[in-house]
Write a protein that holds these residues in place. Structure first.
Motif, PDB file in Angstrom:
ATOM      1  N   LYS A 175     -35.985  56.982  66.956  1.00 24.54           N
ATOM      2  CA  LYS A 175     -36.103  55.547  67.221  1.00 24.54           C
ATOM      3  C   LYS A 175     -36.191  55.347  68.726  1.00 24.54           C
ATOM      4  O   LYS A 175     -35.312  55.813  69.469  1.00 24.54           O
ATOM      5  CB  LYS A 175     -34.877  54.837  66.642  1.00 24.54           C
ATOM      6  CG  LYS A 175     -34.939  53.349  66.661  1.00 24.54           C
ATOM      7  CD  LYS A 175     -33.720  52.786  65.940  1.00 24.54           C
ATOM      8  CE  LYS A 175     -33.798  51.282  65.874  1.00 24.54           C
ATOM      9  NZ  LYS A 175     -32.622  50.723  65.194  1.00 24.54           N
ATOM     10  N   HIS A 176     -37.252  54.685  69.183  1.00 25.94           N
ATOM     11  CA  HIS A 176     -37.423  54.463  70.624  1.00 25.94           C
ATOM     12  C   HIS A 176     -36.279  53.583  71.136  1.00 25.94           C
ATOM     13  O   HIS A 176     -35.997  52.529  70.559  1.00 25.94           O
ATOM     14  CB  HIS A 176     -38.774  53.802  70.900  1.00 25.94           C
ATOM     15  CG  HIS A 176     -39.149  53.838  72.339  1.00 25.94           C
ATOM     16  ND1 HIS A 176     -38.628  52.957  73.248  1.00 25.94           N
ATOM     17  CD2 HIS A 176     -39.963  54.665  73.031  1.00 25.94           C
ATOM     18  CE1 HIS A 176     -39.115  53.224  74.446  1.00 25.94           C
ATOM     19  NE2 HIS A 176     -39.933  54.269  74.334  1.00 25.94           N
ATOM     20  N   PRO A 177     -35.603  53.976  72.209  1.00 24.09           N
ATOM     21  CA  PRO A 177     -34.424  53.237  72.678  1.00 24.09           C
ATOM     22  C   PRO A 177     -34.735  51.836  73.204  1.00 24.09           C
ATOM     23  O   PRO A 177     -33.867  50.967  73.180  1.00 24.09           O
ATOM     24  CB  PRO A 177     -33.862  54.128  73.789  1.00 24.09           C
ATOM     25  CG  PRO A 177     -35.015  54.935  74.253  1.00 24.09           C
ATOM     26  CD  PRO A 177     -35.889  55.133  73.054  1.00 24.09           C
ATOM     27  N   GLN A 178     -35.943  51.616  73.659  1.00 20.23           N
ATOM     28  CA  GLN A 178     -36.286  50.312  74.233  1.00 20.23           C
ATOM     29  C   GLN A 178     -36.862  49.368  73.186  1.00 20.23           C
ATOM     30  O   GLN A 178     -36.448  48.222  73.088  1.00 20.23           O
ATOM     31  CB  GLN A 178     -37.282  50.493  75.371  1.00 20.23           C
ATOM     32  CG  GLN A 178     -37.574  49.225  76.142  1.00 20.23           C
ATOM     33  CD  GLN A 178     -38.495  49.501  77.323  1.00 20.23           C
ATOM     34  OE1 GLN A 178     -39.202  50.509  77.353  1.00 20.23           O
ATOM     35  NE2 GLN A 178     -38.492  48.615  78.284  1.00 20.23           N
ATOM     36  N   THR A 179     -37.808  49.867  72.390  1.00 23.70           N
ATOM     37  CA  THR A 179     -38.506  49.004  71.431  1.00 23.70           C
ATOM     38  C   THR A 179     -37.881  49.021  70.047  1.00 23.70           C
ATOM     39  O   THR A 179     -38.152  48.135  69.240  1.00 23.70           O
ATOM     40  CB  THR A 179     -39.980  49.438  71.286  1.00 23.70           C
ATOM     41  OG1 THR A 179     -40.027  50.745  70.690  1.00 23.70           O
ATOM     42  CG2 THR A 179     -40.686  49.436  72.632  1.00 23.70           C
ATOM     43  N   GLY A 180     -37.064  50.040  69.766  1.00 25.70           N
ATOM     44  CA  GLY A 180     -36.495  50.179  68.435  1.00 25.70           C
ATOM     45  C   GLY A 180     -37.493  50.684  67.409  1.00 25.70           C
ATOM     46  O   GLY A 180     -37.174  50.831  66.237  1.00 25.70           O
TER      47      GLY A 180
END
Length: 154
Positions: free
Chosen positions: A121-126
């Motif tokens: 899961k991308h930490p910024q965009t989710g």
């Protein structure tokens, strides 16, 4: 006179042995680098894994990741900037595997090619990610450590 020649000979041999001892086995280094890097991407990766990886790099390491980051300029805080970036992404992978395909060495350079498969899961965009790609890394070596990383992947 014989003592001077003998002394100079011993001095030459000790300097030569020290120079040889200071060199690294670049092929072995390539395998070690890959394994240490891989540990930083694992779902169970820790700050200690990142520190172990960063110990292979010069403080002013340059990092280029094409096509995303075209600049490999070495800056005094290069290692510190890598630490911050790696900590930001630490723990984002829920699955990670990487397979080393090749290690090619040259004068003060190691080229590694590997395949990566990951989910997370991308930490910024989710955004949920599931990726598979090949990477080629060109590692420029200086004083037994990585001075510049040129990474090519999509």
């Amino acid at each position: 006179m014989k003592k001077i020649v003998l002394l100079l000979g011993l001095l030459f041999l000790s300097v030569n042995a020290a120079a040889i001892a200071g060199t690294i086995d670049t092929e072995q280094f390539g395998h070690h680098y890959f394994n240490v890097w891989k540990a930083t991407q694992s779902p169970q990766a820790t700050k200690s894994d990142i520190q172990r990886y960063l110990s292979l790099l010069k403080d002013d390491v340059g990092h280029q990741h094409l096509p995303y980051d075209p600049d490999a300029t070495r800056e005094a805080d290069g290692k510190q900037r890598m630490l911050e970036g790696m900590l930001y992404y630490l723990g984002t992978h829920t699955e990670y595997t990487a397979t080393l395909a090749t290690v090619v060495v040259g004068y003060q350079v190691v080229v590694i090619k590997y395949n990566t498969q990951l989910a997370g899961k991308h930490p910024q965009t989710g955004e949920l990610m599931r990726l598979s790609y090949d990477t080629v890394e060109v590692l420029e070596i200086e004083d037994g450590k990585v001075a510049v990383i040129r990474k090519y992947s999509e």
